[in-house]
Design an enzyme around this catalytic site. Structure first.
Site, PDB file in Angstrom:
ATOM      1  N   PHE A 149       0.817  -1.224   0.000  1.00  0.00           N
ATOM      2  CA  PHE A 149       0.000   0.000   0.000  1.00  0.00           C
ATOM      3  C   PHE A 149       0.848   1.271   0.000  1.00  0.00           C
ATOM      4  O   PHE A 149       0.325   2.360   0.238  1.00  0.00           O
ATOM      5  CB  PHE A 149      -0.953  -0.006   1.207  1.00  0.00           C
ATOM      6  CG  PHE A 149      -1.933  -1.150   1.150  1.00  0.00           C
ATOM      7  CD1 PHE A 149      -3.126  -1.022   0.457  1.00  0.00           C
ATOM      8  CD2 PHE A 149      -1.644  -2.366   1.752  1.00  0.00           C
ATOM      9  CE1 PHE A 149      -4.022  -2.086   0.368  1.00  0.00           C
ATOM     10  CE2 PHE A 149      -2.529  -3.439   1.673  1.00  0.00           C
ATOM     11  CZ  PHE A 149      -3.725  -3.294   0.972  1.00  0.00           C
ATOM     12  N   LYS A 204      -6.466  -4.691  -2.248  1.00  0.00           N
ATOM     13  CA  LYS A 204      -5.514  -3.732  -2.820  1.00  0.00           C
ATOM     14  C   LYS A 204      -6.144  -2.974  -3.987  1.00  0.00           C
ATOM     15  O   LYS A 204      -6.096  -1.741  -4.059  1.00  0.00           O
ATOM     16  CB  LYS A 204      -4.249  -4.478  -3.275  1.00  0.00           C
ATOM     17  CG  LYS A 204      -3.304  -3.662  -4.124  1.00  0.00           C
ATOM     18  CD  LYS A 204      -2.745  -2.460  -3.383  1.00  0.00           C
ATOM     19  CE  LYS A 204      -2.108  -1.480  -4.339  1.00  0.00           C
ATOM     20  NZ  LYS A 204      -1.595  -0.277  -3.712  1.00  0.00           N
ATOM     21  N   CYS A 260      -0.288   3.472 -10.717  1.00  0.00           N
ATOM     22  CA  CYS A 260      -1.210   2.615  -9.965  1.00  0.00           C
ATOM     23  C   CYS A 260      -2.688   2.994 -10.113  1.00  0.00           C
ATOM     24  O   CYS A 260      -3.479   2.197 -10.603  1.00  0.00           O
ATOM     25  CB  CYS A 260      -0.815   2.604  -8.494  1.00  0.00           C
ATOM     26  SG  CYS A 260       0.786   1.802  -8.219  1.00  0.00           S
TER      27      CYS A 260
HETATM   28  N1  LIG Z   1       4.955   1.935  -7.665  1.00  0.00           N
HETATM   29  C1  LIG Z   1       4.140   1.900  -6.620  1.00  0.00           C
HETATM   30  O1  LIG Z   1       3.968   2.882  -5.916  1.00  0.00           O
HETATM   31  C2  LIG Z   1       3.402   0.627  -6.255  1.00  0.00           C
HETATM   32  C3  LIG Z   1       2.753   0.552  -5.015  1.00  0.00           C
HETATM   33  C4  LIG Z   1       2.061  -0.603  -4.687  1.00  0.00           C
HETATM   34  C5  LIG Z   1       1.974  -1.639  -5.608  1.00  0.00           C
HETATM   35  N2  LIG Z   1       2.590  -1.516  -6.821  1.00  0.00           N
HETATM   36  C6  LIG Z   1       2.490  -2.634  -7.754  1.00  0.00           C
HETATM   37  O2  LIG Z   1       3.747  -3.276  -7.749  1.00  0.00           O
HETATM   38  C7  LIG Z   1       4.044  -3.812  -9.031  1.00  0.00           C
HETATM   39  C8  LIG Z   1       5.362  -3.249  -9.527  1.00  0.00           C
HETATM   40  O3  LIG Z   1       5.218  -1.859  -9.697  1.00  0.00           O
HETATM   41  P1  LIG Z   1       6.480  -0.910  -9.922  1.00  0.00           P
HETATM   42  O4  LIG Z   1       5.945   0.478  -9.912  1.00  0.00           O
HETATM   43  O5  LIG Z   1       7.574  -1.257  -8.979  1.00  0.00           O
HETATM   44  O6  LIG Z   1       6.895  -1.335 -11.414  1.00  0.00           O
HETATM   45  P2  LIG Z   1       8.285  -1.073 -12.132  1.00  0.00           P
HETATM   46  O7  LIG Z   1       8.011  -1.198 -13.576  1.00  0.00           O
HETATM   47  O8  LIG Z   1       8.898   0.181 -11.594  1.00  0.00           O
HETATM   48  O9  LIG Z   1       9.208  -2.293 -11.660  1.00  0.00           O
HETATM   49  C9  LIG Z   1       9.090  -3.615 -12.093  1.00  0.00           C
HETATM   50  C10 LIG Z   1      10.503  -4.172 -12.243  1.00  0.00           C
HETATM   51  O10 LIG Z   1      10.453  -5.590 -12.407  1.00  0.00           O
HETATM   52  C11 LIG Z   1      11.469  -5.968 -13.338  1.00  0.00           C
HETATM   53  N3  LIG Z   1      11.161  -7.305 -13.842  1.00  0.00           N
HETATM   54  C12 LIG Z   1      10.115  -7.680 -14.636  1.00  0.00           C
HETATM   55  N4  LIG Z   1      10.150  -9.020 -14.847  1.00  0.00           N
HETATM   56  C13 LIG Z   1      11.231  -9.507 -14.170  1.00  0.00           C
HETATM   57  C14 LIG Z   1      11.793 -10.802 -14.000  1.00  0.00           C
HETATM   58  N5  LIG Z   1      11.230 -11.886 -14.546  1.00  0.00           N
HETATM   59  N6  LIG Z   1      12.892 -10.928 -13.236  1.00  0.00           N
HETATM   60  C15 LIG Z   1      13.472  -9.852 -12.674  1.00  0.00           C
HETATM   61  N7  LIG Z   1      13.004  -8.589 -12.809  1.00  0.00           N
HETATM   62  C16 LIG Z   1      11.880  -8.427 -13.541  1.00  0.00           C
HETATM   63  C17 LIG Z   1      11.421  -4.851 -14.376  1.00  0.00           C
HETATM   64  O11 LIG Z   1      12.590  -4.801 -15.152  1.00  0.00           O
HETATM   65  C18 LIG Z   1      11.249  -3.625 -13.463  1.00  0.00           C
HETATM   66  O12 LIG Z   1      12.488  -3.093 -13.052  1.00  0.00           O
HETATM   67  C19 LIG Z   1       2.827  -3.459  -9.906  1.00  0.00           C
HETATM   68  O13 LIG Z   1       1.919  -4.516  -9.864  1.00  0.00           O
HETATM   69  C20 LIG Z   1       2.247  -2.258  -9.200  1.00  0.00           C
HETATM   70  O14 LIG Z   1       0.881  -2.083  -9.475  1.00  0.00           O
HETATM   71  C21 LIG Z   1       3.325  -0.425  -7.151  1.00  0.00           C
END
Ligand SMILES: NC(=O)c1ccc[n+]([C@@H]2O[C@H](COP(=O)([O-])OP(=O)(O)OC[C@H]3O[C@@H](n4cnc5c(N)ncnc54)[C@H](O)[C@@H]3O)[C@@H](O)[C@H]2O)c1
Length: 436
Positions: A149, A204, A260
């Site tokens: 969150f 979520k 998000c």
């Molecule tokens: N950013 C936020 O504030 C936030 C908050 C809560 C939940 N989320 C959720 O978390 C998830 C990730 O969001 P994010 O903002 O961090 O995305 P992001 O795109 O910044 O990060 C994802 C990372 O995962 C890596 N990746 C993808 N496949 C991979 C693999 N097989 N092995 C290793 N690395 C791999 C990508 O290269 C990337 O660096 C999403 O589902 C999002 O909705 C994000």
């Protein structure tokens, strides 16, 4: 405990570095080798307050290792999946393939008793499908869902002191392992709730959709205020003062953005549509439609102001979707810039941390400072509530612009200061901004 985190983006890197500071040993596996190099170099690709220091300390004292090698997860007992879940296409639901691939590359490193913990945001049913995949590849490991969150801009603080921890688990062993992972946080009295997998997934999505709904709701009310002579900001404040409603996310303005809220609200609409609950699908689609309408109102109003002017120019102050982050994913500010460019206006945009190299569209004319963006501008738009803009000097800037007209789409400036200096100042929902 040794813990692995797969995917070191805005969620995964914060999670690994913040929890490493509490005493566990983390290995972060990121498939983007350039991202891994930058983490080692200390040139993080993201602006998140407090994160750079945490990462540097964790790498130096050996509590965090960062690599592209999937086998580095071997020996960890808990494995967090923090990869992206983007939309397959607008309004077509979430793409779970990053999670499936991450699980596939993790499987050879799993040992009996290991716990795989999904943290990404997904619709209900995803964890059940991933559990089936896991049991085919690694029958003695288990999958849990532990939604995140955190909010960008306060991600480190939110990770170290979450309001609550939700464990979607299928066994008491999984809950016990998560208790070990979060022991230092639980010791501070943080509430932890055990649910099934689907509840952990839905809560979520529902949280983000609710926040988006609050924002679209107040923007709708603010538009009604503008048509009725009521004060939009005061209406919002008084509404938020009701403890049954609460003040957060009740700020009328340009609307929400980021990686998000837009994706999750549309994702919930798609989930509802697939489930055949059409009124829910329409409800969340409308929340999204109200959000994008804010940009259209501003675009129409600014275009009307510039009509008849020679080579009209607009300055946009702020490119990130909110202050304290460089995230421009679905940024209302960038969308507004495109809409104004498409309407034939020249747009210069400035941001305290976002630069053209941060991944925003290359057609946009990025400049370094607010003053540069405002040079010869016919209209100035404040699109992100960076505190830097409250410190601008309206008197000095009078001589910079072609026309002293400023629209504060985030209601973050002091109107009296700008008006007293000779500017025509409009908040987002001034009656004068009313178009139709
Ligand atoms: N950013 C936020 O504030 C936030 C908050 C809560 C939940 N989320 C959720 O978390 C998830 C990730 O969001 P994010 O903002 O961090 O995305 P992001 O795109 O910044 O990060 C994802 C990372 O995962 C890596 N990746 C993808 N496949 C991979 C693999 N097989 N092995 C290793 N690395 C791999 C990508 O290269 C990337 O660096 C999403 O589902 C999002 O909705 C994000």
């Amino acid at each position: 405990m040794r813990i692995s985190v797969i995917g070191l983006g805005r969620l995964g890197l914060v999670h690994a570095a913040a929890l490493a500071s509490l005493g566990h040993t983390f290995v972060g596996v990121e498939m983007d080798t350039e991202r891994v190099r930058k983490i080692h170099d200390g040139t993080l690709e993201m602006h998140e307050p407090g994160l750079a220091d945490l990462v540097r300390t964790a790498l130096t004292d050996g509590t965090l290792d960062v690599t592209s090698e999937p086998s580095a997860s071997l020996g960890a007992r808990a494995h967090f999946l923090t990869v992206g879940t983007p939309e397959l296409a607008p309004n077509e639901g979430f793409d779970a393939s990053y999670l499936e691939n991450a699980l596939r590359t993790l499987a050879p490193s799993l040992q009996p008793g290991d716990l795989v913990i999904g943290k990404s945001t997904v619709p209900p049913g995803t964890a059940a499908a991933l559990t089936a995949q896991l049991h085919r590849e690694s029958p003695d490991a288990e999958l849990a869902w532990n939604p995140e969150f955190l909010a960008e801009g306060t991600a480190v603080r939110d990770t170290l002191a979450p309001q609550r921890l939700i464990y979607g688990v299928s066994s008491p062993e999984a809950a016990r392992l998560l208790d070990e992972v979060y022991a230092p946080i639980l010791d501070t009295g943080t509430q932890r709730v055990i649910t099934d997998l689907a509840t952990a997934e839905l809560v979520k999505l529902a949280t983000n959709a609710f926040l988006a709904t609050k924002i679209s709701f107040i923007n709708t009310i603010a538009r009604l205020a503008a048509t009725s002579g009521a004060d939009a900001l005061q209406t919002a404040q008084l509404l938020g003062a009701d403890p049954r409603i609460g003040a957060s996310h009740l700020h009328p303005g340009l609307g929400y953005g980021g990686g998000c809220l837009p994706k999750d609200t549309r994702g919930l609409a798609y989930f509802a549509q697939q489930a055949g609950v059409m009124e829910a699908a329409q409800f969340f689609a409308q929340v999204d439609a109200v959000n994008t309408a804010q940009r259209q109102h501003i675009t129409e109003w600014v275009t009307a102001q510039c009509r008849g002017r020679q080579e009209p120019q607009v300055a946009i102050l702020g490119a990130s979707f909110k202050a304290d982050t460089d995230d421009t994913r679905e940024s209302p500010s960038i969308a507004l810039a495109h809409a104004l460019m498409n309407a034939g206006l020249r747009v210069r945009i400035a941001d305290p941390v976002v630069t053209a190299s941060c991944g925003a569209d290359s057609r946009l004319e990025f400049v370094r400072t607010a003053e540069e963006a405002m040079r010869e501008a016919d209209v100035t738009l404040v699109a992100t509530a960076w505190p830097d803009y409250q410190r601008l000097d309206p008197e000095e800037l009078l001589s910079v612009v072609r026309c002293p007209l400023i629209v504060d789409t985030r209601n973050c400036l002091d109107p009296a200061r700008w008006r007293n200096a000779g500017w025509e100042y409009h908040a987002m929902f001034d009656p004068v901004m009313r178009l139709r």
